[in-house]
Design a protein around this motif. Structure first.
Motif, PDB file in Angstrom:
ATOM      1  N   GLN A 150       0.824  -1.209   0.000  1.00 31.45           N
ATOM      2  CA  GLN A 150       0.000   0.000   0.000  1.00 31.45           C
ATOM      3  C   GLN A 150       0.859   1.261   0.000  1.00 31.45           C
ATOM      4  OE1 GLN A 150      -0.465  -2.659   2.103  1.00 31.45           O
ATOM      5  NE2 GLN A 150      -2.316  -3.471   1.147  1.00 31.45           N
ATOM      6  N   MET A 151       1.987   1.219   0.685  1.00 36.09           N
ATOM      7  CA  MET A 151       2.893   2.369   0.697  1.00 36.09           C
ATOM      8  C   MET A 151       3.474   2.606  -0.699  1.00 36.09           C
ATOM      9  SD  MET A 151       4.776   1.560   4.334  1.00 36.09           S
ATOM     10  CE  MET A 151       5.879   2.961   4.411  1.00 36.09           C
ATOM     11  N   PHE A 152       3.846   1.525  -1.383  1.00 34.77           N
ATOM     12  CA  PHE A 152       4.372   1.667  -2.742  1.00 34.77           C
ATOM     13  C   PHE A 152       3.303   2.219  -3.688  1.00 34.77           C
ATOM     14  CE2 PHE A 152       7.423  -1.731  -1.317  1.00 34.77           C
ATOM     15  CZ  PHE A 152       8.570  -0.965  -1.446  1.00 34.77           C
ATOM     16  N   ILE A 153       2.100   1.704  -3.591  1.00 40.63           N
ATOM     17  CA  ILE A 153       1.011   2.167  -4.453  1.00 40.63           C
ATOM     18  C   ILE A 153       0.702   3.637  -4.180  1.00 40.63           C
ATOM     19  CG2 ILE A 153      -1.464   1.893  -4.931  1.00 40.63           C
ATOM     20  CD1 ILE A 153      -0.914  -1.185  -4.554  1.00 40.63           C
ATOM     21  N   ALA A 154       0.744   4.030  -2.906  1.00 40.88           N
ATOM     22  CA  ALA A 154       0.510   5.441  -2.562  1.00 40.88           C
ATOM     23  C   ALA A 154       1.550   6.337  -3.232  1.00 40.88           C
ATOM     24  CB  ALA A 154       0.529   5.629  -1.043  1.00 40.88           C
ATOM     25  N   GLU A 155       2.803   5.891  -3.283  1.00 42.20           N
ATOM     26  CA  GLU A 155       3.842   6.693  -3.935  1.00 42.20           C
ATOM     27  C   GLU A 155       3.635   6.749  -5.442  1.00 42.20           C
ATOM     28  OE1 GLU A 155       5.876   8.752  -2.434  1.00 42.20           O
ATOM     29  OE2 GLU A 155       5.095   8.028  -0.531  1.00 42.20           O
ATOM     30  N   LEU A 156       3.152   5.662  -6.033  1.00 43.08           N
ATOM     31  CA  LEU A 156       2.832   5.683  -7.465  1.00 43.08           C
ATOM     32  C   LEU A 156       1.783   6.746  -7.768  1.00 43.08           C
ATOM     33  CD1 LEU A 156       2.472   2.030  -8.819  1.00 43.08           C
ATOM     34  CD2 LEU A 156       4.183   3.720  -9.433  1.00 43.08           C
ATOM     35  N   ASN A 157       0.858   6.934  -6.841  1.00 42.37           N
ATOM     36  CA  ASN A 157      -0.258   7.865  -7.045  1.00 42.37           C
ATOM     37  C   ASN A 157       0.005   9.269  -6.520  1.00 42.37           C
ATOM     38  OD1 ASN A 157      -1.920   5.899  -8.289  1.00 42.37           O
ATOM     39  ND2 ASN A 157      -2.367   5.039  -6.282  1.00 42.37           N
ATOM     40  N   ASN A 158       1.153   9.494  -5.900  1.00 40.37           N
ATOM     41  CA  ASN A 158       1.484  10.805  -5.336  1.00 40.37           C
ATOM     42  C   ASN A 158       2.108  11.675  -6.430  1.00 40.37           C
ATOM     43  OD1 ASN A 158       2.773  12.996  -4.076  1.00 40.37           O
ATOM     44  ND2 ASN A 158       3.146  11.821  -2.214  1.00 40.37           N
ATOM     45  N   LYS A 159       1.480  12.799  -6.723  1.00 36.95           N
ATOM     46  CA  LYS A 159       1.953  13.657  -7.826  1.00 36.95           C
ATOM     47  C   LYS A 159       3.344  14.238  -7.575  1.00 36.95           C
ATOM     48  CE  LYS A 159      -0.436  17.864  -6.306  1.00 36.95           C
ATOM     49  NZ  LYS A 159       0.643  18.732  -5.959  1.00 36.95           N
ATOM     50  N   ASN A 160       3.778  14.280  -6.322  1.00 37.62           N
ATOM     51  CA  ASN A 160       5.112  14.806  -6.016  1.00 37.62           C
ATOM     52  C   ASN A 160       6.193  13.726  -6.001  1.00 37.62           C
ATOM     53  OD1 ASN A 160       4.265  17.518  -5.634  1.00 37.62           O
ATOM     54  ND2 ASN A 160       3.439  16.939  -3.649  1.00 37.62           N
ATOM     55  N   SER A 161       5.778  12.470  -6.145  1.00 38.12           N
ATOM     56  CA  SER A 161       6.743  11.370  -6.067  1.00 38.12           C
ATOM     57  C   SER A 161       7.275  10.968  -7.429  1.00 38.12           C
ATOM     58  CB  SER A 161       6.098  10.144  -5.418  1.00 38.12           C
ATOM     59  OG  SER A 161       5.986  10.326  -4.039  1.00 38.12           O
ATOM     60  N   ASN A 162       8.517  10.569  -7.421  1.00 39.16           N
ATOM     61  CA  ASN A 162       9.176   9.969  -8.565  1.00 39.16           C
ATOM     62  C   ASN A 162       9.590   8.573  -8.124  1.00 39.16           C
ATOM     63  OD1 ASN A 162       9.670  12.246 -10.668  1.00 39.16           O
ATOM     64  ND2 ASN A 162      10.063  13.148  -8.673  1.00 39.16           N
ATOM     65  N   PHE A 163       9.025   7.582  -8.747  1.00 40.52           N
ATOM     66  CA  PHE A 163       9.225   6.190  -8.365  1.00 40.52           C
ATOM     67  C   PHE A 163       9.812   5.495  -9.586  1.00 40.52           C
ATOM     68  CE2 PHE A 163       6.711   2.560  -6.082  1.00 40.52           C
ATOM     69  CZ  PHE A 163       7.803   1.720  -6.152  1.00 40.52           C
ATOM     70  N   LYS A 164      11.070   5.089  -9.463  1.00 45.73           N
ATOM     71  CA  LYS A 164      11.774   4.525 -10.605  1.00 45.73           C
ATOM     72  C   LYS A 164      12.360   3.165 -10.251  1.00 45.73           C
ATOM     73  CE  LYS A 164      12.395   8.916 -12.597  1.00 45.73           C
ATOM     74  NZ  LYS A 164      13.194   9.803 -13.348  1.00 45.73           N
ATOM     75  N   ILE A 165      12.436   2.327 -11.275  1.00 45.15           N
ATOM     76  CA  ILE A 165      13.044   1.006 -11.113  1.00 45.15           C
ATOM     77  C   ILE A 165      14.357   0.966 -11.888  1.00 45.15           C
ATOM     78  CG2 ILE A 165      10.927  -0.282 -10.637  1.00 45.15           C
ATOM     79  CD1 ILE A 165      10.930  -1.077 -13.658  1.00 45.15           C
ATOM     80  N   TYR A 208      15.179  -0.141  -6.927  1.00 40.55           N
ATOM     81  CA  TYR A 208      14.255   0.972  -7.118  1.00 40.55           C
ATOM     82  C   TYR A 208      14.681   2.153  -6.269  1.00 40.55           C
ATOM     83  CZ  TYR A 208      12.228  -0.060  -2.567  1.00 40.55           C
ATOM     84  OH  TYR A 208      12.063  -0.251  -1.221  1.00 40.55           O
ATOM     85  N   ILE A 209      14.155   3.306  -6.623  1.00 43.08           N
ATOM     86  CA  ILE A 209      14.338   4.520  -5.826  1.00 43.08           C
ATOM     87  C   ILE A 209      13.026   5.289  -5.858  1.00 43.08           C
ATOM     88  CG2 ILE A 209      15.246   5.919  -7.733  1.00 43.08           C
ATOM     89  CD1 ILE A 209      17.149   7.203  -5.558  1.00 43.08           C
ATOM     90  N   ILE A 210      12.713   5.880  -4.726  1.00 43.20           N
ATOM     91  CA  ILE A 210      11.534   6.745  -4.617  1.00 43.20           C
ATOM     92  C   ILE A 210      11.994   8.054  -4.007  1.00 43.20           C
ATOM     93  CG2 ILE A 210       9.246   7.069  -3.602  1.00 43.20           C
ATOM     94  CD1 ILE A 210       9.142   3.979  -3.285  1.00 43.20           C
ATOM     95  N   TYR A 211      11.671   9.142  -4.691  1.00 36.99           N
ATOM     96  CA  TYR A 211      11.981  10.454  -4.133  1.00 36.99           C
ATOM     97  C   TYR A 211      10.858  11.415  -4.466  1.00 36.99           C
ATOM     98  CZ  TYR A 211      13.670  11.549  -8.850  1.00 36.99           C
ATOM     99  OH  TYR A 211      13.773  11.737 -10.202  1.00 36.99           O
ATOM    100  N   GLN A 212      10.739  12.443  -3.645  1.00 36.90           N
ATOM    101  CA  GLN A 212       9.722  13.465  -3.850  1.00 36.90           C
ATOM    102  C   GLN A 212      10.404  14.795  -4.127  1.00 36.90           C
ATOM    103  OE1 GLN A 212       7.144  13.478  -0.419  1.00 36.90           O
ATOM    104  NE2 GLN A 212       6.127  11.609  -1.066  1.00 36.90           N
ATOM    105  N   GLN A 213       9.806  15.544  -5.036  1.00 35.13           N
ATOM    106  CA  GLN A 213      10.259  16.890  -5.337  1.00 35.13           C
ATOM    107  C   GLN A 213       9.134  17.855  -5.004  1.00 35.13           C
ATOM    108  OE1 GLN A 213      12.319  15.692  -9.443  1.00 35.13           O
ATOM    109  NE2 GLN A 213      12.063  17.874  -9.216  1.00 35.13           N
ATOM    110  N   ILE A 214       9.455  18.846  -4.200  1.00 37.61           N
ATOM    111  CA  ILE A 214       8.508  19.916  -3.919  1.00 37.61           C
ATOM    112  C   ILE A 214       9.276  21.224  -4.043  1.00 37.61           C
ATOM    113  CG2 ILE A 214       6.939  20.945  -2.227  1.00 37.61           C
ATOM    114  CD1 ILE A 214       6.541  18.098  -1.103  1.00 37.61           C
ATOM    115  N   LEU A 215       8.854  22.019  -5.019  1.00 34.53           N
ATOM    116  CA  LEU A 215       9.529  23.272  -5.354  1.00 34.53           C
ATOM    117  C   LEU A 215      11.001  22.999  -5.626  1.00 34.53           C
ATOM    118  CD1 LEU A 215       7.684  25.631  -2.844  1.00 34.53           C
ATOM    119  CD2 LEU A 215       7.182  25.269  -5.268  1.00 34.53           C
TER     120      LEU A 215
END
Length: 148
Positions: free
Chosen positions: A32-47, A57-64
């Motif tokens: 569920q945490m992974f799916i939430a990141e897939l759906n988060n507009k600020n997240s970048n989820f890459k394999i 994989y890496i997950i990061y968020q960009q805000i401004l």
């Protein structure tokens, strides 16, 4: 590196990402945490793939103008082969291109190989979260200022 590719994670990759996380990390996320990141507009989820096989994989968020690396994991069968370094370097390069000024992350204080990698790339430890993880390990908060 040989036939490596970094791609956007899709919902059909989640089972493999979850398996890698469960078998290769002690800080496990839920599906569920992974799916939430897939759906988060600020997240970048890459394999990271090697010859079309997902190996990390890496997950990061960009805000401004800031970014936070939430998780980076390499399959235990491919660790200590510089794949994590490759994925990390490519991510930092992308953040620089996106005019990110500061990158944040947290890391378990016992994860010496990750800490050494982050220090090598100019991250500094600026705080701690005592007993932060499920196993009561302390998290080190680290940051790197890219653009002042």
């Amino acid at each position: 590196m040989r036939n490596l590719s970094i791609k956007k994670c899709l919902v059909e990759h989640i089972d493999k990402v979850f398996e890698i996380d469960k078998n290769s990390s002690c800080y496990n996320w839920t599906k569920q945490m992974f799916i939430a990141e897939l759906n988060n507009k600020n997240s970048n989820f890459k394999i990271l793939t090697l010859e079309d096989r997902i190996i990390g994989y890496i997950i990061y968020q960009q805000i401004l103008d800031e970014a936070e690396i939430l998780n980076i994991v390499i399959d235990k069968n491919f660790q200590q082969q510089k794949f994590g370094k490759y994925l990390f370097e490519k991510t930092i390069d992308e953040l620089i291109k996106n005019n990110i000024k500061t990158v944040y992350l947290e890391v378990g204080q016992n994860n010496k190989s990750a800490i050494n990698l982050y220090l090598k790339y100019g991250f500094i430890s600026y705080n701690k979260r005592i007993n932060y993880y499920k196993n009561k390990e302390t998290a080190l908060l680290m940051k790197k200022i890219i653009i002042k």
